[in-house]
Design an enzyme around this catalytic site. Structure first.
Site, PDB file in Angstrom:
ATOM      1  CG  HIS A 198      -6.239  -0.449   2.876  1.00 56.82           C
ATOM      2  ND1 HIS A 198      -6.227  -0.504   1.504  1.00 56.82           N
ATOM      3  CD2 HIS A 198      -6.573   0.827   3.196  1.00 56.82           C
ATOM      4  CE1 HIS A 198      -6.543   0.682   1.012  1.00 56.82           C
ATOM      5  NE2 HIS A 198      -6.751   1.512   2.010  1.00 56.82           N
ATOM      6  CB  CYS A 203      -8.998  -3.564  -3.058  1.00 58.38           C
ATOM      7  SG  CYS A 203      -7.692  -4.000  -4.168  1.00 58.38           S
TER       8      CYS A 203
HETATM    9  N1  LIG Z   1      -8.444  -2.075  -0.446  1.00 60.94           N
HETATM   10  C1  LIG Z   1      -7.283  -2.093  -1.090  1.00 60.94           C
HETATM   11  O1  LIG Z   1      -6.464  -2.963  -0.894  1.00 60.94           O
HETATM   12  N2  LIG Z   1      -7.047  -1.080  -1.915  1.00 60.94           N
HETATM   13  C2  LIG Z   1      -5.858  -0.923  -2.665  1.00 60.94           C
HETATM   14  C3  LIG Z   1      -5.662   0.514  -3.013  1.00 60.94           C
HETATM   15  C4  LIG Z   1      -4.409   0.730  -3.797  1.00 60.94           C
HETATM   16  C5  LIG Z   1      -4.216   2.155  -4.245  1.00 60.94           C
HETATM   17  N3  LIG Z   1      -3.060   2.237  -5.074  1.00 60.94           N
HETATM   18  C6  LIG Z   1      -4.081   3.089  -3.069  1.00 60.94           C
HETATM   19  O2  LIG Z   1      -2.955   3.295  -2.629  1.00 60.94           O
HETATM   20  O3  LIG Z   1      -5.078   3.625  -2.593  1.00 60.94           O
END
Ligand SMILES: NC(=O)NCCC[C@H](N)C(=O)O
Length: 258
Positions: free
Chosen positions: A163, A248
């Site tokens: 992201h 997140c």
């Molecule tokens: N905003 C973020 O950094 N989100 C992390 C999401 C990790 C999750 N394992 C994903 O791949 O969607």
């Protein structure tokens, strides 16, 4: 008075099945992750945030990464349409939580996809990462939702990390911090400070000059402390195995009026 509320979501028992895209999969210890999550929530509370738990989504392994499901601008909550199909069911509970808090609700619609982790607000500027999870239609819909409210939406390419906010976040003075090898175009940001560690690029503004950071970035913590910031650290190692960052694990709601 501006609010200091933060949405959080308890980890799913299926957390270890969470998505991994840019790193090698490592075994996740779910009990340890729950302890780390509780300490993260406690750190928010200690620094003045009222935490609000979104109804857990036990069948959604990545639901603890609540930031990806909603983007706030003023009192408008834009419910996302996550780029990963396995994450789409996460949004219902979040929509309910923000509606209960009195937010105006808007949505990203098919064919748009957008993850909250791709949206970085710096004052009235809203940077949006166009990468693996957020598509061009998602960027257009974000513009349509927030530009009428006074936002200046700036789209930036993201190819090296999951992201935009895996690559860069911003300090309270608006300086964007990032670890150069992971940032596609540092020159797109007016004030850019390079930090020595990848997870040093992730800061959550707790208030004034207080920053919440992962314990995995000690050199960056030292650099930012030396610049007059107060750094609070938390160990989020189990979430880092799933490409999660301090940002997140919560959604801060700063512009609701009680
Ligand atoms: N905003 C973020 O950094 N989100 C992390 C999401 C990790 C999750 N394992 C994903 O791949 O969607």
């Amino acid at each position: 008075m501006p609010s200091k509320k933060a949405l959080v979501r308890r980890p799913s028992p299926r957390l270890a099945e969470g998505l991994v895209t840019h790193i090698e999969r490592e075994k996740v210890d779910v009990d340890r992750a729950v302890e780390q999550w509780e300490a993260y929530v406690e750190a928010l509370r200690t620094h003045g945030w009222e935490t609000i738990e979104v109804e857990p989504a036990d069948d959604c392994p990545d639901s603890v990464f609540v930031e990806d499901t909603v983007v706030m601008y003023r009192n408008v909550a834009l419910i996302t349409r996550p780029g990963a199909e396995s994450r789409r069911e996460e949004t219902a509970g979040v929509e309910e939580a923000v509606a209960r808090l009195g937010c105006s609700v808007n949505w990203i619609w098919e064919p748009g996809t957008l993850d909250g982790g791709d949206v970085l607000k710096v004052g009235e500027t809203v940077y949006v990462g166009r990468g693996g999870r957020t598509n061009a239609a998602g960027v257009q819909q974000l513009r349509a939702a927030f530009e009428p409210l006074g936002a200046r939406v700036v789209a930036v390419p993201v190819s090296k990390v999951l992201h935009l906010k895996s690559a860069v976040t911003a300090l309270p003075d608006g300086t964007v911090v990032g670890h150069i090898p992971k940032v596609d175009r540092p020159s797109l940001f007016p004030g850019f400070l390079s930090v020595p560690e990848e997870s040093g690029a992730h800061v959550v503004l707790l208030g004034a000059h207080k920053l919440l950071m992962a314990a995995s970035a000690p050199q960056t913590a030292e650099l930012l402390t030396d610049l007059g910031h107060e750094v609070v650290t938390v160990d989020i190692g189990e979430f880092e195995k799933l490409e999660g960052c301090v940002t997140c694990l919560s959604v801060r709601l700063r512009e609701l009026y009680a």
